[in-house]
Design a protein around this motif. Structure first.
Motif, PDB file in Angstrom:
ATOM      1  N   GLN A 102       0.829  -1.201   0.000  1.00 44.93           N
ATOM      2  CA  GLN A 102       0.000   0.000   0.000  1.00 44.93           C
ATOM      3  C   GLN A 102       0.867   1.257   0.000  1.00 44.93           C
ATOM      4  O   GLN A 102       0.564   2.227  -0.698  1.00 44.93           O
ATOM      5  CB  GLN A 102      -0.927   0.005   1.216  1.00 44.93           C
ATOM      6  CG  GLN A 102      -2.038  -1.014   1.129  1.00 44.93           C
ATOM      7  CD  GLN A 102      -2.821  -1.131   2.433  1.00 44.93           C
ATOM      8  OE1 GLN A 102      -2.358  -0.716   3.491  1.00 44.93           O
ATOM      9  NE2 GLN A 102      -4.000  -1.716   2.362  1.00 44.93           N
ATOM     10  N   GLN A 103       1.959   1.234   0.768  1.00 49.04           N
ATOM     11  CA  GLN A 103       2.865   2.377   0.786  1.00 49.04           C
ATOM     12  C   GLN A 103       3.486   2.599  -0.583  1.00 49.04           C
ATOM     13  O   GLN A 103       3.586   3.738  -1.045  1.00 49.04           O
ATOM     14  CB  GLN A 103       3.961   2.181   1.839  1.00 49.04           C
ATOM     15  CG  GLN A 103       3.465   2.277   3.261  1.00 49.04           C
ATOM     16  CD  GLN A 103       4.548   1.915   4.266  1.00 49.04           C
ATOM     17  OE1 GLN A 103       5.712   1.772   3.934  1.00 49.04           O
ATOM     18  NE2 GLN A 103       4.141   1.768   5.525  1.00 49.04           N
ATOM     19  N   ARG A 104       3.887   1.511  -1.248  1.00 49.15           N
ATOM     20  CA  ARG A 104       4.447   1.636  -2.601  1.00 49.15           C
ATOM     21  C   ARG A 104       3.414   2.212  -3.559  1.00 49.15           C
ATOM     22  O   ARG A 104       3.741   3.037  -4.421  1.00 49.15           O
ATOM     23  CB  ARG A 104       4.930   0.275  -3.097  1.00 49.15           C
ATOM     24  CG  ARG A 104       6.227  -0.159  -2.483  1.00 49.15           C
ATOM     25  CD  ARG A 104       6.759  -1.421  -3.169  1.00 49.15           C
ATOM     26  NE  ARG A 104       7.704  -2.062  -2.299  1.00 49.15           N
ATOM     27  CZ  ARG A 104       7.480  -3.200  -1.652  1.00 49.15           C
ATOM     28  NH1 ARG A 104       6.338  -3.840  -1.789  1.00 49.15           N
ATOM     29  NH2 ARG A 104       8.399  -3.710  -0.863  1.00 49.15           N
ATOM     30  N   ALA A 145       1.647   9.264  -5.846  1.00 45.70           N
ATOM     31  CA  ALA A 145       2.183  10.607  -5.580  1.00 45.70           C
ATOM     32  C   ALA A 145       3.139  11.029  -6.691  1.00 45.70           C
ATOM     33  O   ALA A 145       3.124  12.180  -7.129  1.00 45.70           O
ATOM     34  CB  ALA A 145       2.880  10.645  -4.224  1.00 45.70           C
ATOM     35  N   ALA A 146       3.963  10.095  -7.175  1.00 41.87           N
ATOM     36  CA  ALA A 146       4.892  10.405  -8.257  1.00 41.87           C
ATOM     37  C   ALA A 146       4.129  10.740  -9.542  1.00 41.87           C
ATOM     38  O   ALA A 146       4.498  11.672 -10.266  1.00 41.87           O
ATOM     39  CB  ALA A 146       5.846   9.235  -8.491  1.00 41.87           C
ATOM     40  N   LEU A 183       1.030  11.942  -9.700  1.00 40.09           N
ATOM     41  CA  LEU A 183       0.391  13.238  -9.474  1.00 40.09           C
ATOM     42  C   LEU A 183       1.396  14.370  -9.633  1.00 40.09           C
ATOM     43  O   LEU A 183       1.098  15.396 -10.247  1.00 40.09           O
ATOM     44  CB  LEU A 183      -0.254  13.285  -8.088  1.00 40.09           C
ATOM     45  CG  LEU A 183      -0.971  14.580  -7.714  1.00 40.09           C
ATOM     46  CD1 LEU A 183      -2.072  14.910  -8.715  1.00 40.09           C
ATOM     47  CD2 LEU A 183      -1.549  14.463  -6.308  1.00 40.09           C
ATOM     48  N   LYS A 184       2.601  14.184  -9.112  1.00 38.28           N
ATOM     49  CA  LYS A 184       3.635  15.215  -9.250  1.00 38.28           C
ATOM     50  C   LYS A 184       3.921  15.484 -10.719  1.00 38.28           C
ATOM     51  O   LYS A 184       3.996  16.637 -11.141  1.00 38.28           O
ATOM     52  CB  LYS A 184       4.912  14.781  -8.531  1.00 38.28           C
ATOM     53  CG  LYS A 184       6.032  15.794  -8.660  1.00 38.28           C
ATOM     54  CD  LYS A 184       7.285  15.357  -7.948  1.00 38.28           C
ATOM     55  CE  LYS A 184       8.378  16.399  -8.147  1.00 38.28           C
ATOM     56  NZ  LYS A 184       9.635  15.997  -7.538  1.00 38.28           N
ATOM     57  N   GLN A 185       4.058  14.417 -11.527  1.00 34.55           N
ATOM     58  CA  GLN A 185       4.321  14.588 -12.954  1.00 34.55           C
ATOM     59  C   GLN A 185       3.154  15.288 -13.654  1.00 34.55           C
ATOM     60  O   GLN A 185       3.357  16.111 -14.544  1.00 34.55           O
ATOM     61  CB  GLN A 185       4.628  13.242 -13.610  1.00 34.55           C
ATOM     62  CG  GLN A 185       5.975  12.681 -13.231  1.00 34.55           C
ATOM     63  CD  GLN A 185       7.109  13.654 -13.482  1.00 34.55           C
ATOM     64  OE1 GLN A 185       7.235  14.222 -14.563  1.00 34.55           O
ATOM     65  NE2 GLN A 185       7.928  13.866 -12.470  1.00 34.55           N
ATOM     66  N   GLN A 186       1.926  14.973 -13.244  1.00 33.61           N
ATOM     67  CA  GLN A 186       0.761  15.636 -13.833  1.00 33.61           C
ATOM     68  C   GLN A 186       0.762  17.127 -13.489  1.00 33.61           C
ATOM     69  O   GLN A 186       0.444  17.967 -14.336  1.00 33.61           O
ATOM     70  CB  GLN A 186      -0.525  14.975 -13.361  1.00 33.61           C
ATOM     71  CG  GLN A 186      -0.727  13.593 -13.948  1.00 33.61           C
ATOM     72  CD  GLN A 186      -1.921  12.867 -13.347  1.00 33.61           C
ATOM     73  OE1 GLN A 186      -2.335  13.128 -12.212  1.00 33.61           O
ATOM     74  NE2 GLN A 186      -2.474  11.919 -14.094  1.00 33.61           N
ATOM     75  N   LEU A 187       1.098  17.463 -12.245  1.00 36.37           N
ATOM     76  CA  LEU A 187       1.147  18.875 -11.847  1.00 36.37           C
ATOM     77  C   LEU A 187       2.256  19.624 -12.580  1.00 36.37           C
ATOM     78  O   LEU A 187       2.083  20.779 -12.973  1.00 36.37           O
ATOM     79  CB  LEU A 187       1.322  19.001 -10.330  1.00 36.37           C
ATOM     80  CG  LEU A 187       0.086  18.660  -9.503  1.00 36.37           C
ATOM     81  CD1 LEU A 187       0.438  18.564  -8.020  1.00 36.37           C
ATOM     82  CD2 LEU A 187      -1.014  19.676  -9.725  1.00 36.37           C
TER      83      LEU A 187
END
Length: 154
Positions: free
Chosen positions: A75-77, A83-84, A86-90
């Motif tokens: 789940q953490q992975r 998150a990675a 989402l960061k690229q999308q932002l």
């Protein structure tokens, strides 16, 4: 009689993990210090031992605990992976905004009002506002959005 070997999980300075066998820990240390070890992924010779779970006899309780820990790690992975993404999308959103909109900097609130009231041409803008300026724009019926402005480290 066969010699006993030690199994180590190793990690390079780029966080690539791999495994190797050694006659003893002194041999591993000697090979690591002399640069005889290298990462099969990137070739780095900056190698260290990675944490390993010790060998143990498992009971049903231990198996259940290990299963729960593995699920938690999975789940953490997934969260880190999401998150990675989402960061690229932002970062992609920032690029599109920078390519297609005018950066008006600290004049954002004034420019947004001019566009809203027809005193300036309608166009996409971005810039900086204070929380008070954003609240005032909202009170006037001027819709603005705030997005995290992530740096593009690539």
């Amino acid at each position: 009689m066969a010699d006993k070997m030690i199994h180590y999980r190793l990690r390079c300075n780029a966080d690539h993990e791999f495994e190797a066998w050694f006659q003893n820990s002194a041999v591993f240390e000697q090979h690591a210090e002399c640069g005889f070890l290298s990462c099969p992924d990137c070739g780095s010779s900056n190698i260290m031992r990675a944490p390993m779970a010790p060998a143990m006899h498992t009971t049903e309780e231990n198996r259940t605990m290990i299963k729960k820990e593995n699920q938690s790690l999975q789940q953490q992975r997934q969260v880190l992976s999401q998150a990675a993404i989402l960061k690229q999308q932002l970062i992609g959103l920032r690029r599109k905004i920078e390519q297609n909109c005018d950066n008006v900097g600290e004049r954002f609130a004034d420019e947004a009002r001019k566009i809203y009231y027809g005193d300036s041409e309608s166009r996409g803008i971005y810039g900086d506002t204070t929380p008070q300026e954003r609240e005032a724009l909202f009170d006037e019926g001027i819709e603005v959005g705030t997005i995290p402005w992530l740096r593009d480290d690539s």
